[in-house]
Design a protein around this motif. Structure first.
Motif, PDB file in Angstrom:
ATOM      1  N   ILE A   1       1.131   5.355   7.793  1.00  0.00           N
ATOM      2  CA  ILE A   1       0.600   6.112   6.665  1.00  0.00           C
ATOM      3  C   ILE A   1      -0.721   5.483   6.233  1.00  0.00           C
ATOM      4  O   ILE A   1      -1.111   4.421   6.730  1.00  0.00           O
ATOM      5  N   ALA A   2      -1.400   6.143   5.316  1.00  0.00           N
ATOM      6  CA  ALA A   2      -2.636   5.608   4.746  1.00  0.00           C
ATOM      7  C   ALA A   2      -2.391   5.258   3.286  1.00  0.00           C
ATOM      8  O   ALA A   2      -1.691   5.985   2.574  1.00  0.00           O
ATOM      9  N   ILE A   3      -2.939   4.125   2.867  1.00  0.00           N
ATOM     10  CA  ILE A   3      -2.768   3.636   1.499  1.00  0.00           C
ATOM     11  C   ILE A   3      -4.144   3.309   0.928  1.00  0.00           C
ATOM     12  O   ILE A   3      -4.998   2.763   1.627  1.00  0.00           O
ATOM     13  N   ALA A   4      -4.346   3.620  -0.348  1.00  0.00           N
ATOM     14  CA  ALA A   4      -5.584   3.238  -1.036  1.00  0.00           C
ATOM     15  C   ALA A   4      -5.239   2.486  -2.310  1.00  0.00           C
ATOM     16  O   ALA A   4      -4.305   2.849  -3.022  1.00  0.00           O
ATOM     17  N   ALA A   5      -5.985   1.415  -2.590  1.00  0.00           N
ATOM     18  CA  ALA A   5      -5.725   0.605  -3.773  1.00  0.00           C
ATOM     19  C   ALA A   5      -6.979  -0.170  -4.143  1.00  0.00           C
ATOM     20  O   ALA A   5      -8.011  -0.086  -3.463  1.00  0.00           O
ATOM     21  N   LEU A   6      -6.896  -0.931  -5.223  1.00  0.00           N
ATOM     22  CA  LEU A   6      -8.001  -1.783  -5.634  1.00  0.00           C
ATOM     23  C   LEU A   6      -8.129  -2.960  -4.673  1.00  0.00           C
ATOM     24  O   LEU A   6      -7.159  -3.362  -4.016  1.00  0.00           O
ATOM     25  N   GLU A   7      -9.318  -3.528  -4.610  1.00  0.00           N
ATOM     26  CA  GLU A   7      -9.573  -4.609  -3.663  1.00  0.00           C
ATOM     27  C   GLU A   7      -8.631  -5.789  -3.877  1.00  0.00           C
ATOM     28  O   GLU A   7      -8.069  -6.333  -2.923  1.00  0.00           O
ATOM     29  N   GLY A   8      -8.438  -6.197  -5.125  1.00  0.00           N
ATOM     30  CA  GLY A   8      -7.559  -7.330  -5.407  1.00  0.00           C
ATOM     31  C   GLY A   8      -6.125  -7.063  -4.999  1.00  0.00           C
ATOM     32  O   GLY A   8      -5.406  -7.988  -4.580  1.00  0.00           O
ATOM     33  N   GLN A   9      -5.682  -5.837  -5.112  1.00  0.00           N
ATOM     34  CA  GLN A   9      -4.317  -5.469  -4.713  1.00  0.00           C
ATOM     35  C   GLN A   9      -4.167  -5.499  -3.198  1.00  0.00           C
ATOM     36  O   GLN A   9      -3.162  -5.981  -2.672  1.00  0.00           O
ATOM     37  N   ALA A  10      -5.182  -4.972  -2.517  1.00  0.00           N
ATOM     38  CA  ALA A  10      -5.136  -4.954  -1.056  1.00  0.00           C
ATOM     39  C   ALA A  10      -5.144  -6.365  -0.487  1.00  0.00           C
ATOM     40  O   ALA A  10      -4.348  -6.707   0.401  1.00  0.00           O
TER      41      ALA A  10
END
Length: 372
Positions: free
Chosen positions: A298-307
Protein backbone atom coordinates in the motif's frame (compact mmCIF):
# COMPACT_ATOMS: atom_id res chain seq x y z
CA UNK A 1 7.77 46.81 31.53
CA UNK A 2 4.73 46.04 29.36
CA UNK A 3 3.88 42.35 29.32
CA UNK A 4 3.78 40.61 25.96
CA UNK A 5 1.38 37.92 24.78
CA UNK A 6 4.29 35.49 25.27
CA UNK A 7 4.81 36.59 28.87
CA UNK A 8 1.15 36.17 29.79
CA UNK A 9 0.77 32.82 28.04
CA UNK A 10 3.93 31.55 29.75
CA UNK A 11 2.44 32.46 33.12
CA UNK A 12 -0.88 30.85 32.17
CA UNK A 13 0.88 27.61 31.21
CA UNK A 14 2.63 27.60 34.58
CA UNK A 15 -0.74 28.18 36.25
CA UNK A 16 -2.52 25.35 34.44
CA UNK A 17 0.37 22.85 34.57
CA UNK A 18 1.99 23.82 37.92
CA UNK A 19 5.41 22.38 37.07
CA UNK A 20 7.24 22.89 33.76
CA UNK A 21 10.86 21.95 33.16
CA UNK A 22 13.00 24.81 31.76
CA UNK A 23 13.93 22.86 28.62
CA UNK A 24 10.24 22.31 27.92
CA UNK A 25 9.33 25.93 28.59
CA UNK A 26 12.02 27.02 26.12
CA UNK A 27 9.83 25.97 23.20
CA UNK A 28 7.58 28.99 23.77
CA UNK A 29 9.68 31.35 25.88
CA UNK A 30 13.42 32.00 25.81
CA UNK A 31 15.47 31.67 29.02
CA UNK A 32 15.92 35.44 29.04
CA UNK A 33 12.14 35.93 28.97
CA UNK A 34 11.12 33.44 31.66
CA UNK A 35 14.07 34.38 33.85
CA UNK A 36 12.83 37.97 33.67
CA UNK A 37 9.43 36.76 34.93
CA UNK A 38 11.27 35.13 37.82
CA UNK A 39 13.14 38.34 38.60
CA UNK A 40 9.78 40.10 38.80
CA UNK A 41 8.70 37.53 41.37
CA UNK A 42 6.00 36.04 39.10
CA UNK A 43 7.59 32.57 38.91
CA UNK A 44 10.28 30.65 40.72
CA UNK A 45 12.34 27.44 40.52
CA UNK A 46 11.23 24.40 42.50
CA UNK A 47 14.28 23.10 44.33
CA UNK A 48 13.49 19.39 44.27
CA UNK A 49 12.57 18.98 40.61
CA UNK A 50 14.25 22.01 39.04
CA UNK A 51 10.94 22.86 37.35
CA UNK A 52 9.54 26.37 36.97
CA UNK A 53 6.36 27.11 38.92
CA UNK A 54 4.02 30.07 39.24
CA UNK A 55 4.39 32.21 42.35
CA UNK A 56 1.54 33.66 44.40
CA UNK A 57 2.51 37.02 42.93
CA UNK A 58 2.13 35.57 39.42
CA UNK A 59 -1.25 34.10 40.22
CA UNK A 60 -2.40 37.46 41.55
CA UNK A 61 -1.40 39.07 38.27
CA UNK A 62 -3.38 36.51 36.26
CA UNK A 63 -6.40 36.90 38.53
CA UNK A 64 -6.35 40.64 37.93
CA UNK A 65 -5.95 40.24 34.16
CA UNK A 66 -8.55 37.48 33.69
CA UNK A 67 -10.93 38.54 36.47
CA UNK A 68 -10.42 35.39 38.50
CA UNK A 69 -11.14 32.94 35.66
CA UNK A 70 -8.35 30.56 36.61
CA UNK A 71 -8.32 26.88 37.59
CA UNK A 72 -8.63 26.30 41.33
CA UNK A 73 -5.79 23.82 41.61
CA UNK A 74 -4.31 22.34 44.75
CA UNK A 75 -0.54 22.60 44.53
CA UNK A 76 1.13 19.19 44.27
CA UNK A 77 4.27 18.60 46.35
CA UNK A 78 4.65 14.80 46.38
CA UNK A 79 7.44 13.58 44.10
CA UNK A 80 5.25 11.29 41.99
CA UNK A 81 2.59 13.98 41.65
CA UNK A 82 5.20 16.48 40.49
CA UNK A 83 6.44 14.06 37.83
CA UNK A 84 2.86 13.57 36.62
CA UNK A 85 2.48 17.34 36.39
CA UNK A 86 5.69 17.61 34.38
CA UNK A 87 4.45 14.96 31.95
CA UNK A 88 1.12 16.77 31.79
CA UNK A 89 2.92 20.00 30.94
CA UNK A 90 4.57 18.37 27.92
CA UNK A 91 1.18 17.27 26.63
CA UNK A 92 -0.27 20.73 27.27
CA UNK A 93 2.64 22.49 25.56
CA UNK A 94 2.32 20.28 22.48
CA UNK A 95 -1.40 21.02 22.31
CA UNK A 96 -0.75 24.73 22.82
CA UNK A 97 1.78 24.72 19.98
CA UNK A 98 -0.79 22.87 17.91
CA UNK A 99 -3.05 25.92 18.13
CA UNK A 100 -5.43 24.34 20.64
CA UNK A 101 -7.11 26.34 23.39
CA UNK A 102 -5.86 24.67 26.58
CA UNK A 103 -6.87 27.42 29.00
CA UNK A 104 -10.23 25.92 29.91
CA UNK A 105 -11.59 25.59 33.44
CA UNK A 106 -14.32 22.96 33.09
CA UNK A 107 -14.99 19.92 30.93
CA UNK A 108 -18.00 21.58 29.33
CA UNK A 109 -15.87 24.37 27.92
CA UNK A 110 -14.52 22.31 25.02
CA UNK A 111 -17.62 22.89 22.91
CA UNK A 112 -15.59 24.79 20.33
CA UNK A 113 -12.89 23.02 18.34
CA UNK A 114 -9.97 22.91 18.80
CA UNK A 115 -9.95 22.96 22.59
CA UNK A 116 -8.67 20.82 25.45
CA UNK A 117 -9.50 20.36 29.12
CA UNK A 118 -6.87 19.12 31.57
CA UNK A 119 -8.44 16.64 33.98
CA UNK A 120 -6.15 17.88 36.78
CA UNK A 121 -8.19 21.10 36.86
CA UNK A 122 -11.17 19.30 38.43
CA UNK A 123 -9.49 16.38 40.20
CA UNK A 124 -8.67 18.26 43.39
CA UNK A 125 -11.91 20.07 44.15
CA UNK A 126 -15.23 18.69 45.40
CA UNK A 127 -16.24 15.29 44.10
CA UNK A 128 -13.66 13.84 41.74
CA UNK A 129 -15.39 12.85 38.48
CA UNK A 130 -12.23 11.11 37.24
CA UNK A 131 -11.70 8.70 40.13
CA UNK A 132 -8.35 6.96 39.76
CA UNK A 133 -8.42 7.05 35.96
CA UNK A 134 -5.33 8.08 34.00
CA UNK A 135 -7.00 10.44 31.55
CA UNK A 136 -4.70 13.46 31.33
CA UNK A 137 -7.07 15.51 29.20
CA UNK A 138 -10.04 15.41 26.90
CA UNK A 139 -9.88 17.28 23.62
CA UNK A 140 -12.28 18.41 20.93
CA UNK A 141 -10.39 18.34 17.65
CA UNK A 142 -12.08 18.73 14.31
CA UNK A 143 -15.21 16.59 14.39
CA UNK A 144 -14.12 14.15 17.12
CA UNK A 145 -13.49 13.88 20.87
CA UNK A 146 -10.31 12.40 22.30
CA UNK A 147 -9.24 11.01 25.67
CA UNK A 148 -5.54 11.82 26.04
CA UNK A 149 -3.18 9.61 28.08
CA UNK A 150 0.53 10.12 28.64
CA UNK A 151 2.36 6.85 28.01
CA UNK A 152 5.96 6.33 29.09
CA UNK A 153 8.22 3.62 30.47
CA UNK A 154 6.99 2.34 33.80
CA UNK A 155 3.72 4.27 33.61
CA UNK A 156 1.94 1.29 35.11
CA UNK A 157 -1.47 -0.23 34.49
CA UNK A 158 -4.98 1.08 33.99
CA UNK A 159 -8.54 -0.14 34.44
CA UNK A 160 -9.83 0.20 30.90
CA UNK A 161 -13.51 -0.03 31.82
CA UNK A 162 -13.11 2.86 34.27
CA UNK A 163 -11.28 4.90 31.63
CA UNK A 164 -14.06 4.40 29.10
CA UNK A 165 -16.75 5.21 31.66
CA UNK A 166 -15.07 8.45 32.74
CA UNK A 167 -14.53 9.48 29.12
CA UNK A 168 -18.16 8.79 28.26
CA UNK A 169 -19.51 10.60 31.32
CA UNK A 170 -17.36 13.70 30.83
CA UNK A 171 -18.36 14.02 27.17
CA UNK A 172 -22.02 12.96 27.48
CA UNK A 173 -23.20 16.35 26.21
CA UNK A 174 -21.63 15.64 22.82
CA UNK A 175 -24.11 13.32 21.19
CA UNK A 176 -23.29 11.47 17.97
CA UNK A 177 -19.70 12.74 18.05
CA UNK A 178 -16.96 10.21 17.18
CA UNK A 179 -14.60 9.34 20.02
CA UNK A 180 -11.02 8.13 20.07
CA UNK A 181 -7.91 7.90 22.25
CA UNK A 182 -4.59 9.68 21.98
CA UNK A 183 -1.55 8.04 23.57
CA UNK A 184 0.98 10.85 23.99
CA UNK A 185 4.60 10.49 25.02
CA UNK A 186 8.06 11.96 24.74
CA UNK A 187 8.46 10.30 21.33
CA UNK A 188 6.64 7.82 19.12
CA UNK A 189 9.38 5.26 19.85
CA UNK A 190 8.95 5.63 23.62
CA UNK A 191 5.21 5.07 23.33
CA UNK A 192 5.61 1.99 21.13
CA UNK A 193 8.18 0.50 23.51
CA UNK A 194 5.71 0.73 26.39
CA UNK A 195 2.92 -0.68 24.21
CA UNK A 196 4.91 -3.89 23.87
CA UNK A 197 4.11 -4.69 27.53
CA UNK A 198 1.46 -7.37 28.09
CA UNK A 199 -0.31 -8.71 31.15
CA UNK A 200 -2.92 -11.30 32.10
CA UNK A 201 -6.22 -10.18 30.63
CA UNK A 202 -8.27 -11.81 33.40
CA UNK A 203 -7.42 -8.98 35.80
CA UNK A 204 -9.00 -5.52 36.00
CA UNK A 205 -5.69 -3.69 35.72
CA UNK A 206 -3.85 -4.08 32.40
CA UNK A 207 -0.85 -2.55 30.69
CA UNK A 208 -1.28 0.12 28.04
CA UNK A 209 -0.16 -2.42 25.46
CA UNK A 210 -3.15 -4.60 26.27
CA UNK A 211 -5.46 -1.59 26.17
CA UNK A 212 -4.01 -0.60 22.79
CA UNK A 213 -4.73 -4.01 21.34
CA UNK A 214 -8.25 -4.48 22.72
CA UNK A 215 -9.73 -0.97 22.47
CA UNK A 216 -12.55 -0.75 19.92
CA UNK A 217 -12.10 3.01 19.56
CA UNK A 218 -9.29 4.39 17.36
CA UNK A 219 -5.96 5.05 19.09
CA UNK A 220 -3.58 7.74 17.82
CA UNK A 221 0.04 8.08 18.91
CA UNK A 222 1.36 11.59 19.62
CA UNK A 223 4.95 12.66 20.20
CA UNK A 224 5.28 15.69 22.46
CA UNK A 225 7.49 17.68 20.12
CA UNK A 226 7.31 19.82 16.98
CA UNK A 227 6.02 16.93 14.86
CA UNK A 228 3.27 16.24 17.37
CA UNK A 229 2.23 19.89 17.37
CA UNK A 230 1.78 19.85 13.58
CA UNK A 231 -0.06 16.52 13.86
CA UNK A 232 -2.57 18.20 16.17
CA UNK A 233 -2.93 21.13 13.78
CA UNK A 234 -3.96 18.62 11.12
CA UNK A 235 -6.29 16.67 13.40
CA UNK A 236 -8.02 19.92 14.38
CA UNK A 237 -9.45 20.23 10.86
CA UNK A 238 -12.82 18.48 10.30
CA UNK A 239 -12.56 15.61 7.80
CA UNK A 240 -8.79 16.09 7.74
CA UNK A 241 -7.99 12.71 6.16
CA UNK A 242 -9.95 13.31 2.99
CA UNK A 243 -8.84 16.93 2.67
CA UNK A 244 -5.17 16.13 3.21
CA UNK A 245 -5.30 13.13 0.89
CA UNK A 246 -6.75 15.23 -1.90
CA UNK A 247 -4.23 18.02 -1.25
CA UNK A 248 -1.36 15.53 -1.39
CA UNK A 249 -2.45 13.51 -4.42
CA UNK A 250 -4.05 16.36 -6.41
CA UNK A 251 -5.09 15.10 -9.85
CA UNK A 252 -3.91 11.58 -9.05
CA UNK A 253 -6.57 11.21 -6.36
CA UNK A 254 -9.06 8.41 -6.87
CA UNK A 255 -11.72 7.74 -4.21
CA UNK A 256 -11.40 4.50 -2.24
CA UNK A 257 -13.89 1.65 -2.67
CA UNK A 258 -16.80 1.78 -0.25
CA UNK A 259 -15.95 -1.61 1.23
CA UNK A 260 -12.46 -0.42 2.33
CA UNK A 261 -13.03 2.22 5.04
CA UNK A 262 -9.38 2.06 6.13
CA UNK A 263 -8.27 3.32 2.71
CA UNK A 264 -8.34 7.03 1.94
CA UNK A 265 -7.77 6.77 -1.81
CA UNK A 266 -6.38 4.66 -4.59
CA UNK A 267 -3.02 5.96 -5.81
CA UNK A 268 -1.33 4.52 -8.89
CA UNK A 269 -3.33 1.35 -8.43
CA UNK A 270 -2.39 0.96 -4.74
CA UNK A 271 -4.47 1.53 -1.62
CA UNK A 272 -3.51 4.88 -0.09
CA UNK A 273 -3.62 5.67 3.65
CA UNK A 274 -3.24 9.13 5.17
CA UNK A 275 -1.21 8.39 8.31
CA UNK A 276 -0.49 11.89 9.64
CA UNK A 277 -2.76 11.14 12.61
CA UNK A 278 -0.58 8.14 13.56
CA UNK A 279 -3.39 5.62 13.85
CA UNK A 280 -1.14 2.61 13.23
CA UNK A 281 -3.91 0.08 13.76
CA UNK A 282 -5.78 1.66 10.85
CA UNK A 283 -2.70 1.22 8.65
CA UNK A 284 -2.54 -2.44 9.66
CA UNK A 285 -6.24 -2.86 8.83
CA UNK A 286 -5.64 -1.26 5.42
CA UNK A 287 -2.84 -3.77 4.82
CA UNK A 288 -5.11 -6.68 5.74
CA UNK A 289 -7.79 -5.49 3.33
CA UNK A 290 -5.18 -5.05 0.61
CA UNK A 291 -3.81 -8.54 1.19
CA UNK A 292 -7.32 -10.00 1.02
CA UNK A 293 -7.66 -8.32 -2.37
CA UNK A 294 -4.39 -9.75 -3.66
CA UNK A 295 -2.33 -6.57 -3.17
CA UNK A 296 1.10 -6.91 -1.54
CA UNK A 297 1.77 -3.24 -0.89
CA UNK A 298 0.00 0.00 0.00
CA UNK A 299 0.99 3.66 -0.08
CA UNK A 300 1.25 5.75 3.09
CA UNK A 301 1.72 9.50 3.55
CA UNK A 302 2.73 11.21 6.79
CA UNK A 303 4.84 13.99 8.28
CA UNK A 304 8.60 13.71 7.95
CA UNK A 305 9.17 13.14 11.67
CA UNK A 306 6.58 10.36 11.71
CA UNK A 307 8.06 8.63 8.68
CA UNK A 308 11.62 8.80 9.95
CA UNK A 309 10.87 7.65 13.50
CA UNK A 310 8.30 4.91 12.84
CA UNK A 311 6.84 4.42 9.39
CA UNK A 312 10.00 3.81 7.36
CA UNK A 313 11.22 0.99 9.59
CA UNK A 314 7.78 -0.44 10.30
CA UNK A 315 6.32 -0.41 6.79
CA UNK A 316 8.77 0.74 4.08
CA UNK A 317 11.81 -1.30 5.08
CA UNK A 318 9.68 -4.43 5.53
CA UNK A 319 8.27 -4.06 2.02
CA UNK A 320 4.71 -3.55 3.22
CA UNK A 321 4.27 -0.02 1.91
CA UNK A 322 5.66 2.88 -0.01
CA UNK A 323 5.96 5.74 2.46
CA UNK A 324 5.72 9.33 1.25
CA UNK A 325 6.51 12.50 3.20
CA UNK A 326 3.85 15.20 3.04
CA UNK A 327 4.94 18.53 1.60
CA UNK A 328 4.53 21.76 3.53
CA UNK A 329 2.31 22.98 0.72
CA UNK A 330 -0.14 20.09 1.13
CA UNK A 331 -0.35 20.48 4.91
CA UNK A 332 -0.82 24.26 4.73
CA UNK A 333 -3.56 23.85 2.12
CA UNK A 334 -5.58 21.98 4.76
CA UNK A 335 -4.65 23.77 7.99
CA UNK A 336 -4.42 27.28 6.54
CA UNK A 337 -1.13 27.90 8.34
CA UNK A 338 2.56 27.03 7.96
CA UNK A 339 3.26 23.51 9.29
CA UNK A 340 5.34 24.71 12.24
CA UNK A 341 4.54 24.82 15.96
CA UNK A 342 2.79 27.95 17.19
CA UNK A 343 4.92 30.30 19.27
CA UNK A 344 3.23 33.19 21.10
CA UNK A 345 4.22 36.61 19.72
CA UNK A 346 6.23 39.21 21.57
CA UNK A 347 3.61 41.85 20.81
CA UNK A 348 2.01 43.55 23.79
CA UNK A 349 -0.74 41.63 25.53
CA UNK A 350 -4.19 43.19 25.37
CA UNK A 351 -6.65 42.32 28.13
CA UNK A 352 -10.27 41.36 27.39
CA UNK A 353 -11.11 45.00 28.23
CA UNK A 354 -8.60 46.32 25.71
CA UNK A 355 -5.92 47.38 28.20
CA UNK A 356 -2.22 46.60 28.38
CA UNK A 357 -0.57 45.09 31.45
CA UNK A 358 2.65 46.58 32.81
CA UNK A 359 4.75 45.74 35.86
CA UNK A 360 4.64 49.16 37.60
CA UNK A 361 0.84 49.40 37.54
CA UNK A 362 0.51 45.81 38.74
CA UNK A 363 2.91 46.38 41.62
CA UNK A 364 1.09 49.57 42.63
CA UNK A 365 -2.26 47.78 42.41
CA UNK A 366 -0.95 44.91 44.50
CA UNK A 367 0.30 47.18 47.26
CA UNK A 368 -2.93 49.18 47.33
CA UNK A 369 -4.97 46.01 47.59
CA UNK A 370 -2.85 44.59 50.37
CA UNK A 371 -2.70 41.16 48.64
CA UNK A 372 1.01 40.72 49.32
Amino acid sequence: MIFSQRDIDTLRLLCWCQYVQPEDLNVISSPVEWENLMRLGLAHRHRGSGAITLSNHGRLLLQNVFEGKLPQLTQSYHGDAIQRRIRLSRTALTAYQGGIDIFTTEAGSITASPSLFLSAVSRGRGSNPWGSTRIAAIAHLGDALYAIHYVCSGVGKLALTDELTAFTNQTARFRNTPRAFIFAGESYADILTELEQTSKMDTKLIFYGDAYRCLQLPVHLLSCDDTGAVQLQIMSVPDYRKKLTQAALKNQYQPPPKDAPAWDAVFQGMPFVMAADMDLRRIDTALQIAKANGMKQIAIAALEGQAESVLFSRYRDTGLARVFVLTDEAVSAVTGRPPVPYTPPRTQFITPKGDVVDAPSFQTHGKAGGSH
